[in-house]
Design an enzyme around this catalytic site. Structure first.
Site, PDB file in Angstrom:
ATOM      1  N   ASP A 183     -52.593 -12.777 -46.206  1.00  0.00           N
ATOM      2  CA  ASP A 183     -52.104 -11.496 -46.313  1.00  0.00           C
ATOM      3  C   ASP A 183     -51.023 -10.964 -45.578  1.00  0.00           C
ATOM      4  O   ASP A 183     -50.943 -11.359 -44.684  1.00  0.00           O
ATOM      5  CB  ASP A 183     -54.004 -11.366 -45.756  1.00  0.00           C
ATOM      6  CG  ASP A 183     -54.518  -9.534 -46.022  1.00  0.00           C
ATOM      7  OD1 ASP A 183     -55.258  -9.197 -45.995  1.00  0.00           O
ATOM      8  OD2 ASP A 183     -53.932  -8.633 -46.600  1.00  0.00           O
TER       9      ASP A 183
HETATM   10  C1  GLC Z   1     -54.556  -5.277 -47.327  1.00  0.00           C
HETATM   11  C2  GLC Z   1     -55.650  -5.997 -47.888  1.00  0.00           C
HETATM   12  C3  GLC Z   1     -55.052  -7.192 -49.551  1.00  0.00           C
HETATM   13  C4  GLC Z   1     -53.957  -6.971 -50.085  1.00  0.00           C
HETATM   14  C5  GLC Z   1     -52.636  -6.756 -48.765  1.00  0.00           C
HETATM   15  C6  GLC Z   1     -51.619  -6.311 -50.479  1.00  0.00           C
HETATM   16  O1  GLC Z   1     -53.981  -5.748 -46.246  1.00  0.00           O
HETATM   17  O2  GLC Z   1     -55.961  -6.931 -47.179  1.00  0.00           O
HETATM   18  O3  GLC Z   1     -56.114  -7.131 -49.822  1.00  0.00           O
HETATM   19  O4  GLC Z   1     -54.304  -7.051 -50.970  1.00  0.00           O
HETATM   20  O5  GLC Z   1     -52.890  -6.066 -47.876  1.00  0.00           O
HETATM   21  O6  GLC Z   1     -52.210  -5.450 -50.107  1.00  0.00           O
END
Ligand code: GLC
Length: 750
Positions: A283
């Protein structure tokens, strides 16, 4: 080899050949990649300049641009639009040594430009075909904008309405969440990933993110293995079995191990036990955050931990790009592990057809035609009306009469064209939702419709990265609402949360109506009791006063672009509401976590009339509205519950049937639900578990026999060692239109 077996392999042969061919190409490419180019494939950067503009000249963006030119970037996120994607893809493909194309990822969570209902709302439809179609439309629009990878579906099970991201998943049940996960993966990936309108999907967040302590986002998670195996993991396994191409790990730790650095989760379970052959992406900066969690002292250690644990790609952490090559040279990470990660990433790129045509997703004509098309709006409307749940309709205020009624519409949210788009609507333009006011006006002008905003609730403009400002003090708008309500035949009040009060980083400690909405509701109720309360919310709310006093309550979540038209069709009865809750609505936030598949405990009742039983001294144990609850304008009757055998062996299956009849005056759809209870197990088992559902459409007066089959897949459970057990003994069966079901039966598993 038997004909059937041979025939089976024949059918699969093309797929086996394709995989073999891709594997050979990947290995050939891998063999000529430098160490830095391999690490580059594991590096995912956020879009770092206005890509249609000139190259960046300084700072972080300049560094990223240089890495791009060196072939040290494997994927980008938050770059959208054919022109931008083409410009960046061109650098990767035409200016680097090996010309390896990029993945372009984006959070296409509930629609791209045409926004569908938030995922929790879609889950309330129990319509797998509609949910798959919704994901398909999202993939068609996103791919037309150059995107070939979505960071969806979010498949986190959650039982805690305080957690803002409960809006993003399919609710509290693993069996149902698994079905929804499959529908979404199939919608995004289709049957042929090489098609230009199919995109790689991503099951997230692996794992147990929905169990953050106290419902506070990004917080710690401590759960037992029995909960992990039986509640958290099944939707991920369903996604993997549906051939999902990527998995995203989670921000949280799981029992003291950061998910991003968790080898048990990412290698032992996902890659080894389940045979997942795609890649794991972190993430946002979750590799770096291993340091903040205190499980690595610096980026070098974080790189080692995450890479060895099976995290294949570093999203915006800048850890792998800075540290991994050195850690390989220092033999802290085996190059074989690096090769495995890169092989996985390159394989997905081949499967998407990007090596055959890196500009496959760069079609300006498609971008013009597909985004916001009439068909997509029709699909969004269909999904939205099916997501609406009729929670209460005691005095039959609904459906509204077609004419002759004086209707007072009240509430800031009723005219809001932005909030109904929900939280994850990054590509949508502001104020593109059809509001409830517009929907009612579009629908008919045969009733007199007045609109009054009433009390200000949300102040100023809000966006994805800012907090919502709520008016907690200025009640002046209430008198206008009361005045508007006084002489109306029906008062429709649209109350609830702003779209940006749920979603990532939007945890709440209360589950009430924000601001002064409750005061306004009670003030209006004093002058007119004929209230239809239409809720806009991204999580279960605890509204005991409303449940007790308000005769009609409609759960309308955040329904996306077609909100107003969907609400109007339901309120006027042109669509008979068919939704059922995928989450439990509590009486109080103090009951949370509250869910239907709870355990009996050793003191579930106060038999002796004393206090020594499992309860609260200030609240009931029961929910306000239970999992699976949802009413219709018609009525349904369940009878003739039969099972084809009273006892069944572990390797056999049992057939359950029930007669469902539409006993009311409207054609309508009902979700028949089957629950089981494993009465005695080697582990304590829930009082009920959903193990079957069917969405049935019946004309008024029509009956249908609904059938379910129960076998070892439905009757077993995992123990704390992760062993799947199907244990002989008594089982109860419960069938009905909610988790508070009506018909019961029993059988013995031998
Ligand atoms: C965010 C979220 C994740 C998302 C990623 C990219 O913090 O936790 O679900 O896909 O970053 O935006």
């Amino acid at each position: 080899m038997s004909g059937v077996l041979k025939q089976g392999i024949e059918n699969d042969r093309p797929k086996i050949n394709a995989k073999t061919a891709i594997a050979k190409k990947v290995d050939s490419l891998l063999a000529i990649m430098t160490l830095e180019e391999k690490v580059g494939q594991m590096n995912l950067y956020n879009g770092f300049w206005d890509s249609t503009g000139p190259a960046p000249k300084e700072g972080n963006a300049k560094t990223k641009y240089e890495h791009l030119q060196k072939g040290w970037v494997g994927a980008m996120l938050n770059v959208r639009g054919v022109a931008s994607v083409r410009k960046i893809q061109k650098i990767a493909v035409e200016e680097t040594r090996l010309g390896i194309p990029l993945l372009f990822g984006y959070d296409v969570i509930h629609g791209y430009k045409t926004i569908s209902p938030i995922p929790l709302a879609e889950a309330a439809s129990w319509d797998m075909a509609a949910i798959e179609k919704s994901a398909r439309v999202a993939a068609i629009e996103a791919s037309a904008a150059g995107i070939n990878w979505t960071f969806a579906p979010m498949v986190d099970i959650s039982r805690d309405a305080r957690w803002g991201r409960v809006m993003e998943g399919a609710g509290e049940d693993p069996y149902y969440g698994s079905h929804v996960a499959v529908a979404r993966v199939q919608g995004f990936q289709g049957t042929d990933l090489t098609l230009p309108n199919t995109i790689a999907a991503c099951a997230k967040h692996f794992a147990a993110y929905g169990f953050v302590e106290a419902g506070r986002d990004y917080n710690t998670v401590s759960i037992g293995n029995e909960t992990l195996y039986n509640t958290v993991l099944p939707p991920f396994k369903a996604a993997v079995d549906s051939d999902i191409k990527t998995v995203m790990n989670a921000f949280n730790d799981l029992n003291g191990v950061t998910a991003t650095g968790d080898q048990f989760l990412q290698r032992d379970v996902l890659k080894n036990a389940w045979g997942f052959n795609g890649f794991v992406v972190s993430d946002w900066a979750s590799v770096t955050e291993i340091i903040y969690w205190g499980q690595a002292k610096d980026k070098a250690e974080a790189a080692v931990l995450a890479a060895n644990a099976g995290c294949d790609m570093d999203m915006e952490g800048h850890v792998y790009i800075e540290q991994l090559a050195n850690m390989i040279k220092a033999d802290k990470v085996k190059e074989a592990l690096l090769d495995d990660a890169v092989r996985r990433i390159l394989t997905v790129k081949y499967e998407l057809g990007l090596f055959d045509n890196p500009y496959r997703y760069c079609n300006e004509q498609l971008e013009k035609e597909q985004i916001g098309s009439v068909e997509h709006h029709a699909a969004a409307l269909d999904m939205a009306k099916k997501s609406i749940v009729l929670l209460k309709n005691e005095t039959k205020l609904l459906p509204l009469k077609k004419k002759g009624q004086k209707i007072a519409l009240i509430g800031q949210l009723a005219a809001d064209k932005n909030s109904p788009l929900g939280n994850w609507r990054l590509a949508a333009d502001d104020d593109t939702a059809i509001s409830v006011l517009e929907g009612l006006q579009n629908h008919t002008n045969s009733n007199s419709l007045t609109y009054t905003k009433g009390v200000d609730v949300f102040m100023g403009k809000t966006n994805f990265v800012t907090e919502v400002t709520v008016n907690e003090t200025d009640a002046t708008g209430i008198k206008d609402a009361v005045k508007a309500a006084k002489n109306a035949d029906v008062v429709i009040m649209v109350l609830g949360e702003h779209g940006y009060q749920s979603g990532e980083a939007r945890s709440r400690t209360e589950l009430d109506l924000p601001g002064l909405q409750q005061e306004m509701l009670e003030a209006v109720y004093k002058v007119n009791k004929n209230i239809v309360l239409v809720l806009n919310n991204g999580r279960p709310l605890a509204l005991p006063w409303a449940e007790k006093h308000i005769p009609t309550i409609v759960e309308a979540w955040q329904l996306g672009t077609q909100t107003g038209n969907a609400v109007a069709q339901v309120l006027y009865g042109d669509y008979n509401p068919s939704g059922k809750l995928p989450v439990t609505f509590p009486r109080s936030v103090g009951q949370v976590p509250l869910y239907y598949n709870y355990k009996m405990t050793g003191r579930s009742t106060n038999n002796e009339g004393n206090v020594f039983w499992s309860h609260y001294i200030d609240e009931k144990n029961t929910p306000l509205f239970p999992f699976g609850h949802g009413l219709s304008y018609t009525t349904f009757k369940y009878d003739n519950l039969t099972i084809d055998k009273k006892s069944v062996s572990v390797d056999d299956s049992i057939k359950v049937s029930v007669t469902l009849t539409n006993t009311g005056n409207y054609d309508g759809s009902e979700v028949a639900q089957l629950y089981i209870r494993d009465v005695v197990g080697s582990l304590v088992r829930p009082v009920k578990e959903l193990k079957g559902f069917e969405l049935v459409h019946l004309k008024k007066g029509e009956s249908k026999t609904v059938q379910f089959t129960l076998g070892k897949k439905e009757l077993g459970f995992y123990n704390n060692k992760g062993e799947y057990l199907v244990e002989p003994g008594d089982f109860e069966i419960m069938v009905g239109g909610s988790s508070e079901t009506v018909l019961k039966s029993r059988f013995v598993l031998d």
